[in-house]
Enzyme design. Structure first.
Site, PDB file in Angstrom:
ATOM      1  CD  GLN A  57      -1.100  -0.028   3.741  1.00 60.57           C
ATOM      2  OE1 GLN A  57      -1.456  -1.149   4.079  1.00 60.57           O
ATOM      3  NE2 GLN A  57      -1.485   1.065   4.379  1.00 60.57           N
ATOM      4  CB  CYS A  68      -4.271  -1.466   5.677  1.00 60.42           C
ATOM      5  SG  CYS A  68      -5.234  -0.617   6.954  1.00 60.42           S
ATOM      6  CG  HIS A  79      -2.521  -2.277   9.613  1.00 62.49           C
ATOM      7  ND1 HIS A  79      -2.514  -1.542   8.446  1.00 62.49           N
ATOM      8  CD2 HIS A  79      -1.725  -3.363   9.378  1.00 62.49           C
ATOM      9  CE1 HIS A  79      -1.744  -2.149   7.558  1.00 62.49           C
ATOM     10  NE2 HIS A  79      -1.266  -3.267   8.089  1.00 62.49           N
ATOM     11  CG  ASN A  96       1.356  -5.830   7.084  1.00 62.51           C
ATOM     12  OD1 ASN A  96       0.457  -5.089   6.686  1.00 62.51           O
ATOM     13  ND2 ASN A  96       2.082  -5.549   8.138  1.00 62.51           N
TER      14      ASN A  96
END
Length: 449
Positions: A71, A77, A370, A391
């Protein structure tokens, strides 16, 4: 003379400061710590080496065999995690190992819809003063990058999705700061104008002004992000070297053809640790959303132990899990690890810092910041021990961008998981039909990933 119920306002005196300085200087241990901290990152001094090195990064059950996304300098996210969830089925359908949906396409329509959502909220609250708490909250939080699971679903339902090649990342989609600042200025000025027109009773002027503001937002987004495609002429080669010419597909057709999950079947479970919000009930947050007349953000409040069990079961069935957490505490980013015991700041500073999860939420110390994807879990004798996390920060940290989460960190810092409704008990499925409690716009459960 003051009564026993009155508080005395006491300022710090020079005598107090002198005593504090002298006490600090007289302690050789504190002097040693000072010498270290002024030259070395406090994280390096506070980390518990034994904890950090004892956290294995292997798991007994792992789904992922793909590369992570990135990102970059944006707060998207939640969209990345949602599209990463969708791409698992898309890769299987396409017969390819690597594939990404266009995050930029989803970003474009989220921001356009969110601008409209903000302007409608401004009109709804036009009778309140500018210093009203809700009005100030709306003006302060306008058009950030963050979002929630239901907000991602709203965009997918209305606008579909396209492959990344159809609307690739731009400088501004990967670094949203300047674009967002310009849009916030535009919308705050628009809020001023719309409130004035509403107060004047000028309905026609109000409609014209809103249409002009939306046109301005559209123009700025197109300049920064590019023009979203209305259709895709889709051709690709699968991993078996077979060429496919699929023809012209709308974004809605592309999403339906190449994804394998029904978004309507999924529910966001939240662990709201505050005791006045009962488990087994639904919650929502006022003015939290992005698409007018779409499904509201809806949480089913459950115990974190249940959320873990359902997430584990999904992974064992081969399904990644979207989740939201407070990502910063007790993390070593370069190593890609989380453990609730990782840093001993209290021991280093000699100050009590511990708060339980409920207190951290109540006093502003913790909230969801997040969103990521659970792609693996280590299970021993039926108990979860650690988790593997996809992630969206690129490949530099952790195991080529995949992180490892200790089970104790899940308890303390995970707030949301998204699972299929069929995994819920009949009682919890029935609870989804009840009218949700509406929390104020500024409630911690309204934090955006």
């Amino acid at each position: 003379m003051t009564t026993s119920t009155e508080l005395t306002v006491a300022s710090l005196t020079s005598g107090q400061l002198t005593a504090l300085h002298e006490s600090f200087s007289a302690d050789p241990v504190l002097k040693q710590r000072q010498n270290a901290i002024v030259r070395i990152s406090v994280d390096e001094l506070a980390i518990d080496h034994e904890v950090a090195t004892s956290l294995s990064t292997t798991v007994s059950n792992r789904i992922d065999d793909w590369k992570v996304t990135n990102q970059k300098k944006s707060g998207r996210c939640w969209l990345f995690a949602a599209l990463n969830l969708l791409r698992v089925g898309a890769k299987q359908t396409l017969g390819v190992k690597e594939f990404e949906f266009s995050q930029n396409y989803a970003t474009y329509f989220d921001k356009l819809e969110r601008a409209n959502y903000f302007l409608e909220s401004i009109l709804e609250t036009a009778e309140r003063g500018e210093d009203d708490r809700l009005v100030q909250w709306l003006l302060h939080t306008v058009l950030g990058d963050g979002g929630q699971w239901n907000m991602a679903v709203n965009i997918f339902r209305k606008y579909g999705a396209v492959p990344k090649s159809a609307m690739p990342e731009t400088e501004s989609s990967s670094n949203t700061g300047r674009m967002n600042a310009v849009l916030r200025s535009l919308l705050r000025r628009g809020a001023q104008e719309l409130r004035r027109l509403r107060h004047d009773g000028d309905t026609a002027g109000q409609e014209q002004a809103k249409a002009r503001i939306i046109a301005d937002v559209h123009r700025i987004l197109a300049l920064h992000l590019g023009t979203p495609p209305s259709a895709v002429d889709w051709e690709y080669t699968d991993d078996a070297k077979c060429f496919h010419r699929e023809g012209i597909l709308t974004p809605q057709q592309f999403l339906a053809k190449y994804t394998t999950i029904n978004l309507d079947d999924y529910v966001c479970l939240v662990d709201d640790p505050r005791t006045d919000h009962p488990k087994g009930t639904t919650l929502t947050v006022a003015h939290l959303g992005n698409v007018i007349d779409a499904e509201p953000v809806l949480y089913l409040n459950v115990d974190i132990g249940l959320a873990k069990r359902l997430a584990k079961d999904a992974i064992l069935d081969g399904e990644p899990v979207w989740f939201g957490c407070d990502v910063g505490p007790q993390m070593v980013r370069k190593d890609g690890i989380w453990d609730a015991r990782l840093y001993d700041y209290a021991g280093l500073y000699g100050a009590e810092l511990a708060m339980d999860k409920e207190a951290r939420v109540r006093f502003g110390e913790s909230a969801m910041t997040h969103a990521m994807l659970l792609t693996g879990v280590d299970v021993l004798d039926g108990e979860t021990r650690r988790w593997r996390v996809e992630n969206s920060w690129g490949e530099e940290a952790g195991d080529q961008g995949f992180f490892t989460m200790a089970d104790n960190w899940f308890d303390e810092y995970v707030f949301e998981v998204v699972v299929n409704k069929w995994r819920l008990s009949p009682e919890l499925r029935q609870a989804l039909d009840a009218e949700p409690a509406v929390l104020p716009a500024w409630d911690p459960m309204g934090a955006l990933a």
